[in-house]
Enzyme design. Structure first.
Site, mmCIF file in Angstrom:
data_model
loop_
_atom_site.group_PDB
_atom_site.id
_atom_site.type_symbol
_atom_site.label_atom_id
_atom_site.label_comp_id
_atom_site.label_asym_id
_atom_site.label_seq_id
_atom_site.Cartn_x
_atom_site.Cartn_y
_atom_site.Cartn_z
ATOM 1 N N ASP A 1 -17.339 7.039 -21.586
ATOM 2 C CA ASP A 1 -16.367 8.025 -22.046
ATOM 3 C C ASP A 1 -15.393 7.377 -23.026
ATOM 4 O O ASP A 1 -15.393 6.153 -23.207
ATOM 5 C CB ASP A 1 -15.627 8.701 -20.872
ATOM 6 C CG ASP A 1 -15.074 7.695 -19.862
ATOM 7 O OD1 ASP A 1 -14.959 6.504 -20.194
ATOM 8 O OD2 ASP A 1 -14.760 8.118 -18.741
ATOM 9 N N ASN B 1 -9.593 11.765 -7.745
ATOM 10 C CA ASN B 1 -10.017 13.151 -7.467
ATOM 11 C C ASN B 1 -11.547 13.287 -7.448
ATOM 12 O O ASN B 1 -12.072 14.388 -7.461
ATOM 13 C CB ASN B 1 -9.417 14.109 -8.502
ATOM 14 C CG ASN B 1 -9.877 13.787 -9.923
ATOM 15 O OD1 ASN B 1 -10.712 12.916 -10.139
ATOM 16 N ND2 ASN B 1 -9.337 14.496 -10.899
#
Ligand code: PGA
Length: 247
Positions: free
Chosen positions: A67, A136
Site C-alpha cells: 500500500d 481494527n
C-alpha cells in the site's frame, strides 16, 4: 492459521527474518510483497544483517509494496516508498528493476491502480505477502467496510487508522485520508502469508481473531481464515489474555 509466539519484538524480528530467508532459499526469484509500519522493523534489521553476513544472493528477488499513501511526494519522509527504501531496499542494494513500488504522487491514482494490477498480473501472484495487523483488523489499507474492492484500489483510510498513524506525523491533519492498496483478490492468491503483531495494543484484535469464527468485511483479517498458508507471528504482549491458548 499457524501461530508462532515470541518472547519480544527482537525475537520476532529474528524469526520473521529467517522465514523470509527460507522463502528466498526455496525460490531465489521470489516475489515478496512487504509492509511498512513499526512492527516489521526488527525483522528488516535482522534480514539486512543476515544477508550481509552470509553474503546471501538476493539479486533475483522482486519487492512490491502492499500500500501507499496518496498525495504525498514520493520522497516524503512518511511515504511508504521512503520507508521501504530506507529499511530494506537501499541497505540490500536492490536494483531499480526489482523495486515495484506504488507511486504516491501519480496525478491519476486510478491509473496507478491499473498499472499495479498489470505488474501483479505479470507475476500471477506473490510468493510471500507479509503485513502487520491493524488494531481494527485491517490488512494493507483494506479497512472494515461493507464490501471489498477485489484488486488494487483507492482506499479511504479509517479515522481510527489515521489516529494510530498520526504518531509518525506532526499532527493528525497531516495524515493522508486516502491510500492505494492491494486488494483481497491478490492477497488471497499469495502462496504464503505472514502477519506480525507486537505490543499490548494488538491484544484485542488478536483476541477477536482467535475467539470469533465468522468471516466478514467488518473484520478484514477474518478473510485470511480461508487461506491455507498463513503464519501469524506475535510477541507475548500481543497475545494478551490468549497467551495460554496460543502456547
Ligand atoms: P504497525 O502497523 O506495524 O505500525 O502497528 C500495522 C498496521 O496498521 O497494519
Amino acid at each position: 492459521m499457524k501461530f508462532i509466539i515470541c518472547e519480544n519484538p527482537a525475537e520476532l524480528g529474528e524469526i520473521v527474518s529467517e522465514l523470509i530467508l527460507d522463502q528466498i532459499r526455496y525460490n531465489p526469484s521470489s516475489k515478496l510483497c512487504i509492509p511498512t509500519g513499526s512492527t516489521p522493523i526488527p525483522a528488516y534489521q535482522h534480514l539486512v544483517q543476515k544477508v550481509k553476513a552470509l553474503d546471501f544472493d538476493i539479486s533475483h528477488v522482486h519487492f512490491y509494496n502492499l500500500d501507499e499513501y496518496l498525495g504525498l511526494p514520493r520522497d516524503h519522509e512518511q511515504s511508504y516508498q521512503t520507508f521501504l527504501s530506507q529499511q530494506v531496499l537501499d541497505p540490500l542494494e536492490i536494483k531499480a528493476s526489482h523495486r515495484h513500488l506504488l507511486r504516491s504522487d501519480n496525478p491519476n491514482p486510478q491509473e496507478e491502480c491499473i498499472r499495479n494490477n498489470k505488474e501483479i498480473d505479470e507475476i500471477k501472484c506473490f510468493d510471500l505477502f507479509m503485513d502487520g495487523i491493524g488494531e481494527n483488523g485491517h490488512i494493507a489499507f483494506n479497512e472494515p467496510a461493507t464490501y471489498f474492492e477485489a484488486r488494487t484500489h483507492i482506499a479511504d483510510i479509517s479515522e481510527s487508522t489515521r489516529i494510530a498513524n498520526a504518531r509518525f506525523f506532526s499532527s493528525l491533519d497531516e495524515v493522508p485520508k486516502q491510500a492505494i492498496s492491494v486488494g483481497f483478490e491478490d492477497i488471497m492468491k499469495s502462496k504464503m502469508i505472514i502477519l506480525v503483531a507486537t505490543g499490548a495494543k494488538k491484544a484485542p484484535v488478536i483476541k477477536k481473531l482467535i475467539s470469533e469464527t465468522n468471516i466478514t468485511c467488518d473484520f478484514p483479517i477474518s478473510f485470511l481464515r480461508m487461506h491455507n498458508n498463513v503464519t501469524i507471528v506475535l510477541d507475548k504482549l500481543a497475545c494478551g489474555s490468549c497467551l495460554d491458548q496460543l502456547t
